[in-house]
Design an enzyme around this catalytic site. Structure first.
Site, PDB file in Angstrom:
ATOM      1  CB  THR A 176      45.571  32.169  25.580  1.00 10.62           C
ATOM      2  OG1 THR A 176      46.912  32.503  25.204  1.00 10.62           O
ATOM      3  CG2 THR A 176      45.208  30.842  24.959  1.00 10.62           C
ATOM      4  CD  GLU A 322      43.984  27.224  25.472  1.00 10.08           C
ATOM      5  OE1 GLU A 322      43.066  27.726  26.159  1.00 10.08           O
ATOM      6  OE2 GLU A 322      45.188  27.451  25.696  1.00 10.08           O
ATOM      7  CE  LYS A 431      55.833  17.859  45.305  1.00  7.91           C
ATOM      8  NZ  LYS A 431      56.412  17.112  44.215  1.00  7.91           N
ATOM      9  CD1 TRP A 436      50.649  17.479  45.014  1.00  9.61           C
ATOM     10  CD2 TRP A 436      51.606  19.416  44.485  1.00  9.61           C
ATOM     11  NE1 TRP A 436      51.542  17.234  44.001  1.00  9.61           N
ATOM     12  CE2 TRP A 436      52.154  18.405  43.652  1.00  9.61           C
ATOM     13  CE3 TRP A 436      52.071  20.723  44.329  1.00  9.61           C
ATOM     14  CZ2 TRP A 436      53.131  18.666  42.695  1.00  9.61           C
ATOM     15  CZ3 TRP A 436      53.037  20.976  43.371  1.00  9.61           C
ATOM     16  CH2 TRP A 436      53.556  19.971  42.581  1.00  9.61           C
TER      17      TRP A 436
HETATM   18  P1  ADP Z   1      44.762  32.214  29.886  1.00  7.05           P
HETATM   19  O1  ADP Z   1      44.916  30.722  29.840  1.00  7.05           O
HETATM   20  O2  ADP Z   1      45.696  32.916  29.011  1.00  7.05           O
HETATM   21  O3  ADP Z   1      44.692  32.796  31.267  1.00  7.05           O
HETATM   22  P2  ADP Z   1      41.935  31.843  29.522  1.00  7.05           P
HETATM   23  O4  ADP Z   1      41.007  33.002  29.566  1.00  7.05           O
HETATM   24  O5  ADP Z   1      41.736  30.849  28.473  1.00  7.05           O
HETATM   25  O6  ADP Z   1      43.317  32.489  29.315  1.00  7.05           O
HETATM   26  O7  ADP Z   1      41.958  31.174  30.966  1.00  7.05           O
HETATM   27  C1  ADP Z   1      41.655  29.845  31.239  1.00  7.05           C
HETATM   28  C2  ADP Z   1      42.006  29.505  32.655  1.00  7.05           C
HETATM   29  O8  ADP Z   1      41.246  30.275  33.575  1.00  7.05           O
HETATM   30  C3  ADP Z   1      41.708  28.084  33.050  1.00  7.05           C
HETATM   31  O9  ADP Z   1      42.717  27.199  32.612  1.00  7.05           O
HETATM   32  C4  ADP Z   1      41.645  28.177  34.574  1.00  7.05           C
HETATM   33  O10 ADP Z   1      42.931  28.151  35.148  1.00  7.05           O
HETATM   34  C5  ADP Z   1      41.063  29.546  34.782  1.00  7.05           C
HETATM   35  N1  ADP Z   1      39.626  29.422  35.078  1.00  7.05           N
HETATM   36  C6  ADP Z   1      38.596  29.579  34.236  1.00  7.05           C
HETATM   37  N2  ADP Z   1      37.418  29.411  34.868  1.00  7.05           N
HETATM   38  C7  ADP Z   1      37.712  29.119  36.160  1.00  7.05           C
HETATM   39  C8  ADP Z   1      36.941  28.830  37.330  1.00  7.05           C
HETATM   40  N3  ADP Z   1      35.614  28.825  37.321  1.00  7.05           N
HETATM   41  N4  ADP Z   1      37.607  28.562  38.464  1.00  7.05           N
HETATM   42  C9  ADP Z   1      38.951  28.573  38.514  1.00  7.05           C
HETATM   43  N5  ADP Z   1      39.734  28.843  37.465  1.00  7.05           N
HETATM   44  C10 ADP Z   1      39.132  29.123  36.298  1.00  7.05           C
END
Ligand code: ADP
Length: 534
Positions: A176, A322, A431, A436
């Site tokens: 990640t 993931e 919050k 929220w």
């Molecule tokens: P990390 O979790 O370390 O940042 P990732 O590349 O796996 O790495 O990121 C996943 C996260 O990116 C998601 O859980 C979400 O919060 C965000 N994300 C991915 N695609 C979108 C999207 N289209 N809109 C908003 N958030 C997004």
């Protein structure tokens, strides 16, 4: 039915046999263009796999890559797993200390690296423990002593005898990006990558076809370039790789010269492309209707509208390391094609509808929230390409629920039609007085203001309300604006208590290596910022 394993060697063989003349085009560091055909790619990927085995690679062992997007990286994408190894794509934008930690933690045995990235390797090689370093001579410079020459390995290989692969065998690995903590490793099985390829290619997902010319701008070290290399080879599409040239003009030149029909990347890339198109509207003749898969962070509605004006179609998707990564993609279902323009755009800015076999729920303390488009809950997911554990991290098991769902850490609403909308990451929600406030909604609205280029909204402590939103804004070059002007712009769109108490104007918003706004850094930077209403 027959028991037939879902393994990547099948995709590789199919690519070489059925589509020998499909092209793979790569921009090299010196901007020259390298071309090979699928028949070459098939032969060379097998040769790489065979050489790795001769060098001692055993089943399940990790081979790291530190590479830009190009033909040799694609060869490694298939050559490593088809030799029984695990392709571990390292993120070259991370700090050398983090790359060293990740390579150590993953137990990478070999490294394949672009020659232009050797100076980066020197910064951490002593801490990473690679037994062998294989250098891809992209510039033609001699390969340093003590390293293997990728081209020589490929040229002198014996035929690859593919070991019998099982579909549950590990094939790939990615960490990640660590936006919300230490990077964690996810291992992808052959089965997950194959099923993900099928789903990604579906008409209502990316709609990948043999006739497509596909340009993944998203790095091949960012969650398998969203699975596009695997899915594109499955259908035999032309592949176009930008190498290290990711500026807007280089990309637009490449789209035009190679007739690109589908491309993919994070929103920051498209902000640059949009500015270039707006500055010189007639300069590039692009394929009308070119699809742009955008994900990794929320896509503002204003961006979707702006690209439509240029005849380019944004496909908004959501995913995570993931989840291999694609979980939802936005398309207009048949029951909304007759909706009014504003409703359609609002819908297209949502993160989309779950892919087949990818199940979603919005979990609250009282159970799954109804699909009514208003009730918020944590997005929990399950499916055949959702991770069941992190590599070597037993302590993180609480990321999975007792009934077998993965907790994404994203807060969402799901509407009656099944469109998922990300409201925030749990850690980023504001919050205020027990209610929220979605920072993502405020950010997306702010970038719709004609003077605003980028916006982040964070929570700042407040004596009475607990937290209040603070907007941090980058204005477009040559513009001036006041906090009140932006609050007035937001006022008709949100309840009064959502409006940021204050706006801080900055020249840049810090972003992670995968284009995400680093809100933890902003929260630290603005932690002493008192709301002006206290
Ligand atoms: P990390 O979790 O370390 O940042 P990732 O590349 O796996 O790495 O990121 C996943 C996260 O990116 C998601 O859980 C979400 O919060 C965000 N994300 C991915 N695609 C979108 C999207 N289209 N809109 C908003 N958030 C997004």
């Amino acid at each position: 039915m027959m028991k037939f394993p879902l393994t990547l060697d099948h995709l590789l063989d199919r690519g070489g046999r059925l589509f020998p003349d499909s092209e793979i085009v790569s921009r090299l560091p010196d901007k020259s263009v390298h071309r090979e055909r699928y028949s070459d790619f098939h032969r060379r990927a097998c040769a790489l796999g065979s050489s790795l085995r001769r060098l001692g690679l055993k089943r399940g062992e990790r081979v790291a890559t530190l590479m830009w997007n190009h033909y040799a990286h694609l060869e490694a994408y298939f050559g490593v797993p088809c030799a029984g190894g695990v392709l571990h794509t390292l993120n070259l934008r991370l700090h050398p200390d983090d790359i060293a930690y990740i390579a150590q933690h993953a137990g990478d045995r070999f490294l394949i690296i672009d020659d232009v990235l050797l100076p980066l390797l020197e910064k951490f090689r002593d801490r990473a423990g690679f037994e062998k370093v294989i250098v891809v001579p992209l510039t033609g410079a001699p390969v340093p002593r003590g390293c293997d020459d990728y081209e020589k390995l490929v040229a002198t290989a014996r035929p690859l005898r593919i070991p019998p692969l099982r579909e549950e065998d590990p094939a790939g690995m990615c960490y990640t990006s660590g936006t919300t903590g230490r990077p964690k490793g996810v291992v992808y099985s052959h089965r997950a990558l194959v099923l993900h390829s099928f789903a990604a290619a579906l008409p209502d997902v990316m709609g990948l076809a043999n006739a497509d010319s596909v340009c993944p701008v998203v790095p091949m070290f960012h969650v398998n370039a969203w699975g596009i290399p695997f899915a594109a080879v499955m259908v035999g599409a032309k592949l176009v790789f930008p190498g290290p040239h990711l500026d807007a003009v280089s990309l637009l030149d490449l789209y035009r010269s190679e007739g690109v029909t589908l491309t993919a990347g994070v929103p920051t890339i498209w902000m640059g492309i949009l500015q270039a198109l707006e500055a010189e509207p007639g300069r590039w003749q692009l394929t009308h209707g070119m699809r742009m898969v955008v994900g990794g962070a929320a896509v503002p509605e204003s961006m979707i509208r702006a690209f439509d004006r240029f005849g380019l179609r944004v496909l908004h998707g959501w995913g995570m390391t993931e989840t291999t990564p694609v979980g939802t993609v936005n398309y207009l279902k048949r029951d909304v094609t007759t909706a009014g323009e504003d409703e359609r755009y609002a819908l297209r800015a949502k993160q989309g509808v779950p892919l087949p076999f990818f199940e979603v729920r919005a979990m609250t303390e009282r159970g799954p929230a109804p699909w009514d488009g208003n009730s918020m809950g944590e997005l929990q997911v399950r499916g055949p390409w959702v991770a069941a554990a992190y590599h070597g991290l037993d302590a993180e098991q609480d990321k999975w629920t007792e009934d077998g769902w993965f907790r994404t850490g994203d807060v969402v609403t799901i509407d009656a039609r099944g469109y998922v909308k990300i409201t925030d990451r749990i850690k980023d929600l504001v919050k205020s007085g027990g209610e929220w406030i979605s920072s993502v909604d405020l950010e997306n609205a702010l970038v719709g203001h004609p003077k605003v280029s980028e916006a982040a909204v964070i929570a700042v402590p407040h004596a009475k309300w607990g937290e209040r939103p603070l907007a941090i804004v980058v204005l477009k070059a040559g513009n001036a604006a006041t906090a009140d002007e932006l609050r007035e712009y937001l006022a008709p769109r949100f309840p009064n208590f959502w409006l940021p108490d204050d706006v801080a104007f900055v020249s840049e918003i810090p972003r992670s290596s995968t284009g995400k706004m680093m809100k933890a850094v902003l929260r630290e930077q603005f932690k002493d910022c008192k709301s002006r209403n206290q």
